[in-house]
Design a protein around this motif. Structure first.
Motif, PDB file in Angstrom:
ATOM      1  N   VAL A   3       0.825  -1.198   0.000  1.00 41.78           N
ATOM      2  CA  VAL A   3       0.000   0.000   0.000  1.00 41.78           C
ATOM      3  C   VAL A   3       0.864   1.255   0.000  1.00 41.78           C
ATOM      4  CG1 VAL A   3      -1.712   1.284   1.331  1.00 41.78           C
ATOM      5  CG2 VAL A   3      -1.911  -1.177   1.125  1.00 41.78           C
ATOM      6  N   MET A   4       1.922   1.248   0.807  1.00 43.96           N
ATOM      7  CA  MET A   4       2.796   2.408   0.860  1.00 43.96           C
ATOM      8  C   MET A   4       3.442   2.666  -0.503  1.00 43.96           C
ATOM      9  SD  MET A   4       5.767   3.311   3.636  1.00 43.96           S
ATOM     10  CE  MET A   4       6.879   2.011   3.158  1.00 43.96           C
ATOM     11  N   LEU A   6       2.243   1.743  -3.460  1.00 42.32           N
ATOM     12  CA  LEU A   6       1.215   2.217  -4.394  1.00 42.32           C
ATOM     13  C   LEU A   6       0.836   3.665  -4.122  1.00 42.32           C
ATOM     14  CD1 LEU A   6      -1.077  -0.926  -4.629  1.00 42.32           C
ATOM     15  CD2 LEU A   6       0.512  -0.066  -6.338  1.00 42.32           C
ATOM     16  N   VAL A   7       0.751   4.041  -2.849  1.00 42.37           N
ATOM     17  CA  VAL A   7       0.435   5.433  -2.513  1.00 42.37           C
ATOM     18  C   VAL A   7       1.528   6.361  -3.026  1.00 42.37           C
ATOM     19  CG1 VAL A   7       0.226   7.055  -0.568  1.00 42.37           C
ATOM     20  CG2 VAL A   7      -1.041   4.907  -0.556  1.00 42.37           C
ATOM     21  N   LEU A   8       2.774   5.986  -2.837  1.00 47.11           N
ATOM     22  CA  LEU A   8       3.888   6.802  -3.320  1.00 47.11           C
ATOM     23  C   LEU A   8       3.842   6.936  -4.836  1.00 47.11           C
ATOM     24  CD1 LEU A   8       6.457   8.358  -2.631  1.00 47.11           C
ATOM     25  CD2 LEU A   8       7.711   6.215  -2.785  1.00 47.11           C
ATOM     26  N   VAL A  10       1.163   6.656  -6.798  1.00 47.65           N
ATOM     27  CA  VAL A  10       0.001   7.464  -7.181  1.00 47.65           C
ATOM     28  C   VAL A  10       0.260   8.942  -6.926  1.00 47.65           C
ATOM     29  CG1 VAL A  10      -2.400   7.963  -6.569  1.00 47.65           C
ATOM     30  CG2 VAL A  10      -1.682   5.619  -6.947  1.00 47.65           C
ATOM     31  N   VAL A  11       0.859   9.267  -5.777  1.00 50.46           N
ATOM     32  CA  VAL A  11       1.172  10.663  -5.475  1.00 50.46           C
ATOM     33  C   VAL A  11       2.145  11.221  -6.505  1.00 50.46           C
ATOM     34  CG1 VAL A  11       2.340  12.165  -3.808  1.00 50.46           C
ATOM     35  CG2 VAL A  11       0.635  10.525  -3.026  1.00 50.46           C
ATOM     36  N   CYS A  56       8.178   7.883  -8.480  1.00 51.79           N
ATOM     37  CA  CYS A  56       7.187   6.933  -9.005  1.00 51.79           C
ATOM     38  C   CYS A  56       7.785   5.531  -9.121  1.00 51.79           C
ATOM     39  CB  CYS A  56       6.681   7.419 -10.358  1.00 51.79           C
ATOM     40  SG  CYS A  56       5.421   6.355 -11.085  1.00 51.79           S
ATOM     41  N   GLY A  59       8.176   3.964  -5.747  1.00 50.71           N
ATOM     42  CA  GLY A  59       6.899   3.475  -5.256  1.00 50.71           C
ATOM     43  C   GLY A  59       6.496   2.162  -5.887  1.00 50.71           C
ATOM     44  N   ALA A  63       6.171  -1.471  -4.034  1.00 52.62           N
ATOM     45  CA  ALA A  63       4.955  -2.285  -4.133  1.00 52.62           C
ATOM     46  C   ALA A  63       5.273  -3.685  -4.645  1.00 52.62           C
ATOM     47  CB  ALA A  63       3.941  -1.602  -5.042  1.00 52.62           C
TER      48      ALA A  63
END
Length: 113
Positions: A3-4, A6-8, A10-11, A56, A59, A63
Motif C-alpha cells: 500500500v505504501m 502504491l500510494v507513493l 500514485v502521489v 514513481c 513506489g 509495491a
C-alpha cells in the motif's frame, strides 16, 4: 508495504500530471494552482520531472517487493499446511497399524485362569 508503495506511486503520478497540465509558461513550474519556488529555468523543470519519475519508480518497486514478499509468505504457509496434512495422515496410518497389531496380540494371547 504494498500500500505504501502504491500510494507513493500514485502521489508521484498525480504530481507529475498536475505539473504537466498546470504549466503554461515555458520555464515556470506550477503544481496544484501554485508556482513551485526556485524553479525558473528549463533544466530545473526537467530535473523536477526526473525526481517525480524516480519517486514513481521507487513506489512501484516498493509495491513489487511487498507483493513478492506476500506471495512468498502465502506459498510457505501453503507448503506448511500440506506438510502438516501429510504428517497427520502418516500418524493416522501408524495409529491404525498399531491398533491392528494390538488387536492381533490380544487375540493370540493365552487366556489366564
Amino acid at each position: 508495504m504494498i500500500v505504501m508503495g502504491l500510494v507513493l506511486a500514485v502521489v508521484a503520478v498525480l504530481f507529475g500530471v498536475a505539473v504537466v497540465v498546470g504549466n503554461e509558461d515555458e520555464a515556470q513550474l506550477t503544481a496544484f494552482g501554485g508556482t513551485v519556488p526556485g524553479v525558473g529555468e528549463e533544466w530545473q523543470v526537467f530535473m523536477a520531472g526526473a525526481i517525480v519519475m524516480i519517486a514513481c519508480m521507487a513506489g512501484i518497486t516498493l509495491a513489487m517487493f511487498g507483493f513478492k514478499r506476500s506471495m512468498g509468505m502465502r506459498r510457505e504457509l501453503r507448503d506448511l499446511r500440506d506438510e502438516h496434512e501429510e504428517s497427520l495422515q502418516t500418524l493416522e496410518m501408524e495409529k491404525r497399524r498399531l491398533e491392528q497389531e494390538l488387536a492381533q496380540a490380544r487375540r493370540n494371547a493365552p487366556v489366564r485362569s
